[in-house]
Write a protein that holds these residues in place. Structure first.
Motif, PDB file in Angstrom:
ATOM      1  N   ARG A 296       0.813  -1.216   0.000  1.00 47.09           N
ATOM      2  CA  ARG A 296       0.000   0.000   0.000  1.00 47.09           C
ATOM      3  C   ARG A 296       0.845   1.263   0.000  1.00 47.09           C
ATOM      4  N   GLY A 297       2.171   1.090  -0.001  1.00 42.96           N
ATOM      5  CA  GLY A 297       3.046   2.252   0.032  1.00 42.96           C
ATOM      6  C   GLY A 297       3.302   2.789   1.421  1.00 42.96           C
ATOM      7  N   GLU A 298       2.940   2.030   2.459  1.00 45.03           N
ATOM      8  CA  GLU A 298       3.164   2.458   3.836  1.00 45.03           C
ATOM      9  C   GLU A 298       4.519   1.956   4.314  1.00 45.03           C
ATOM     10  N   ALA A 299       5.227   2.783   5.064  1.00 45.20           N
ATOM     11  CA  ALA A 299       6.537   2.398   5.582  1.00 45.20           C
ATOM     12  C   ALA A 299       6.392   1.326   6.651  1.00 45.20           C
ATOM     13  N   VAL A 300       7.149   0.248   6.492  1.00 44.04           N
ATOM     14  CA  VAL A 300       7.105  -0.838   7.469  1.00 44.04           C
ATOM     15  C   VAL A 300       8.447  -1.020   8.168  1.00 44.04           C
ATOM     16  N   ALA A 301       9.500  -0.365   7.664  1.00 40.60           N
ATOM     17  CA  ALA A 301      10.811  -0.492   8.302  1.00 40.60           C
ATOM     18  C   ALA A 301      11.714   0.628   7.807  1.00 40.60           C
ATOM     19  N   LYS A 302      12.550   1.120   8.720  1.00 42.50           N
ATOM     20  CA  LYS A 302      13.586   2.076   8.348  1.00 42.50           C
ATOM     21  C   LYS A 302      14.896   1.301   8.293  1.00 42.50           C
TER      22      LYS A 302
ATOM     23  N   SER B  36       4.197  -4.791  13.573  1.00 47.50           N
ATOM     24  CA  SER B  36       4.127  -3.396  13.990  1.00 47.50           C
ATOM     25  C   SER B  36       5.397  -3.083  14.771  1.00 47.50           C
ATOM     26  N   ARG B  37       6.260  -2.274  14.178  1.00 50.72           N
ATOM     27  CA  ARG B  37       7.503  -1.921  14.846  1.00 50.72           C
ATOM     28  C   ARG B  37       7.267  -0.726  15.767  1.00 50.72           C
ATOM     29  N   PRO B  38       7.901  -0.652  16.930  1.00 53.50           N
ATOM     30  CA  PRO B  38       8.973  -1.532  17.425  1.00 53.50           C
ATOM     31  C   PRO B  38       8.486  -2.644  18.353  1.00 53.50           C
TER      32      PRO B  38
ATOM     33  N   ALA C 253      14.413  -7.003  15.255  1.00 51.66           N
ATOM     34  CA  ALA C 253      13.490  -7.084  16.385  1.00 51.66           C
ATOM     35  C   ALA C 253      14.233  -7.084  17.716  1.00 51.66           C
ATOM     36  N   VAL C 254      15.344  -7.810  17.786  1.00 50.35           N
ATOM     37  CA  VAL C 254      16.138  -7.856  19.018  1.00 50.35           C
ATOM     38  C   VAL C 254      16.575  -6.452  19.423  1.00 50.35           C
ATOM     39  N   GLU C 255      17.048  -5.687  18.443  1.00 56.37           N
ATOM     40  CA  GLU C 255      17.532  -4.329  18.728  1.00 56.37           C
ATOM     41  C   GLU C 255      16.390  -3.423  19.186  1.00 56.37           C
ATOM     42  N   GLN C 256      15.264  -3.476  18.486  1.00 54.48           N
ATOM     43  CA  GLN C 256      14.159  -2.575  18.811  1.00 54.48           C
ATOM     44  C   GLN C 256      13.483  -2.945  20.125  1.00 54.48           C
ATOM     45  N   LEU C 257      13.322  -4.234  20.385  1.00 50.84           N
ATOM     46  CA  LEU C 257      12.709  -4.654  21.641  1.00 50.84           C
ATOM     47  C   LEU C 257      13.600  -4.331  22.838  1.00 50.84           C
TER      48      LEU C 257
ATOM     49  N   GLN D  78      15.555  -1.749  23.028  1.00 51.04           N
ATOM     50  CA  GLN D  78      15.398  -0.307  23.266  1.00 51.04           C
ATOM     51  C   GLN D  78      14.114  -0.016  24.039  1.00 51.04           C
ATOM     52  N   LEU D  79      13.063  -0.770  23.735  1.00 50.12           N
ATOM     53  CA  LEU D  79      11.812  -0.575  24.471  1.00 50.12           C
ATOM     54  C   LEU D  79      11.951  -0.964  25.935  1.00 50.12           C
TER      55      LEU D  79
END
Length: 197
Positions: A56-62, A125-127, A169-173, A175-176
């Protein structure tokens, strides 16, 4: 034909295939944030920072990507087609009043994107790495089925893709959770790809 000399600019829409790097076993579309020209790179290669886009053109990851410039494919974004004006006095006999006069038709295309679906895709759904559609830990069962279909039985390539997502996922989780390392996610992301005998 795109040449290697074409500059990479923020906002460029790129289709990345194995011609750009062997990592793109499954081609992706990205919107460039910036060309990381200060990063050292081999001749003909470049670092870019970009958003990976879904259908759909939506950003799912940077992501930061190392790409072969000659293998990049620029996509043009066509103008948005003008909405058709309703015929005076026309109405939908099947569902009267279901749509306001002059409102856009559902499912219309927006730019290069595919028509909007009537259902939500099972994407992470990140993060938080929960499924956008069902809310459970991703990849959920519908996501696994979709991935198996996309990779058409090439489980080695699928495992490589999931391993890269697992590292993200390891990195983002972490950070949370205030920098605390997360539990081992190998079984969740990659363990199901090769069923145990």
């Amino acid at each position: 034909m795109v040449t290697a000399e074409r500059p990479i600019r923020g906002g460029d829409l790129l289709h990345l295939t194995r011609a750009a790097s062997v990592q793109f076993v499954r081609p992706i579309v990205v919107r460039v944030i910036r060309h990381l020209a200060d990063r050292p790179a081999y001749d003909g290669w470049a670092w870019i920072e970009a958003y990976e886009l879904d259908a759909r053109g939506e950003a799912v990851a940077k992501r930061e990507l190392f790409v072969w410039r000659a293998g990049l494919r620029w996509l043009a974004t066509p103008p948005v087609p003008a909405a058709r004006r309703p015929v005076r006095g026309a109405h939908d006999a099947r569902t009267p009043g279901s749509r306001e006069r002059g409102s856009p038709m559902p499912g219309s295309q927006r730019g290069w994107q595919v028509p909007a679906m009537r259902f939500r895709e099972h994407l992470p759904s990140r993060p938080t790495w929960r499924c956008r559609a069902c809310g459970i830990a991703w990849p959920c069962s519908p996501a696994k089925l979709r991935l198996l279909g996309e990779f058409r039985g090439d489980r080695a390539a699928l495992a490589l893709r999931l391993a890269a997502l697992q590292a993200e996922a390891v990195e983002q989780l972490a950070q949370l959770d205030g920098g605390t390392p997360t539990v081992d996610l190998a079984d969740r992301f990659v363990g199901w790809v090769h069923p145990r005998g």
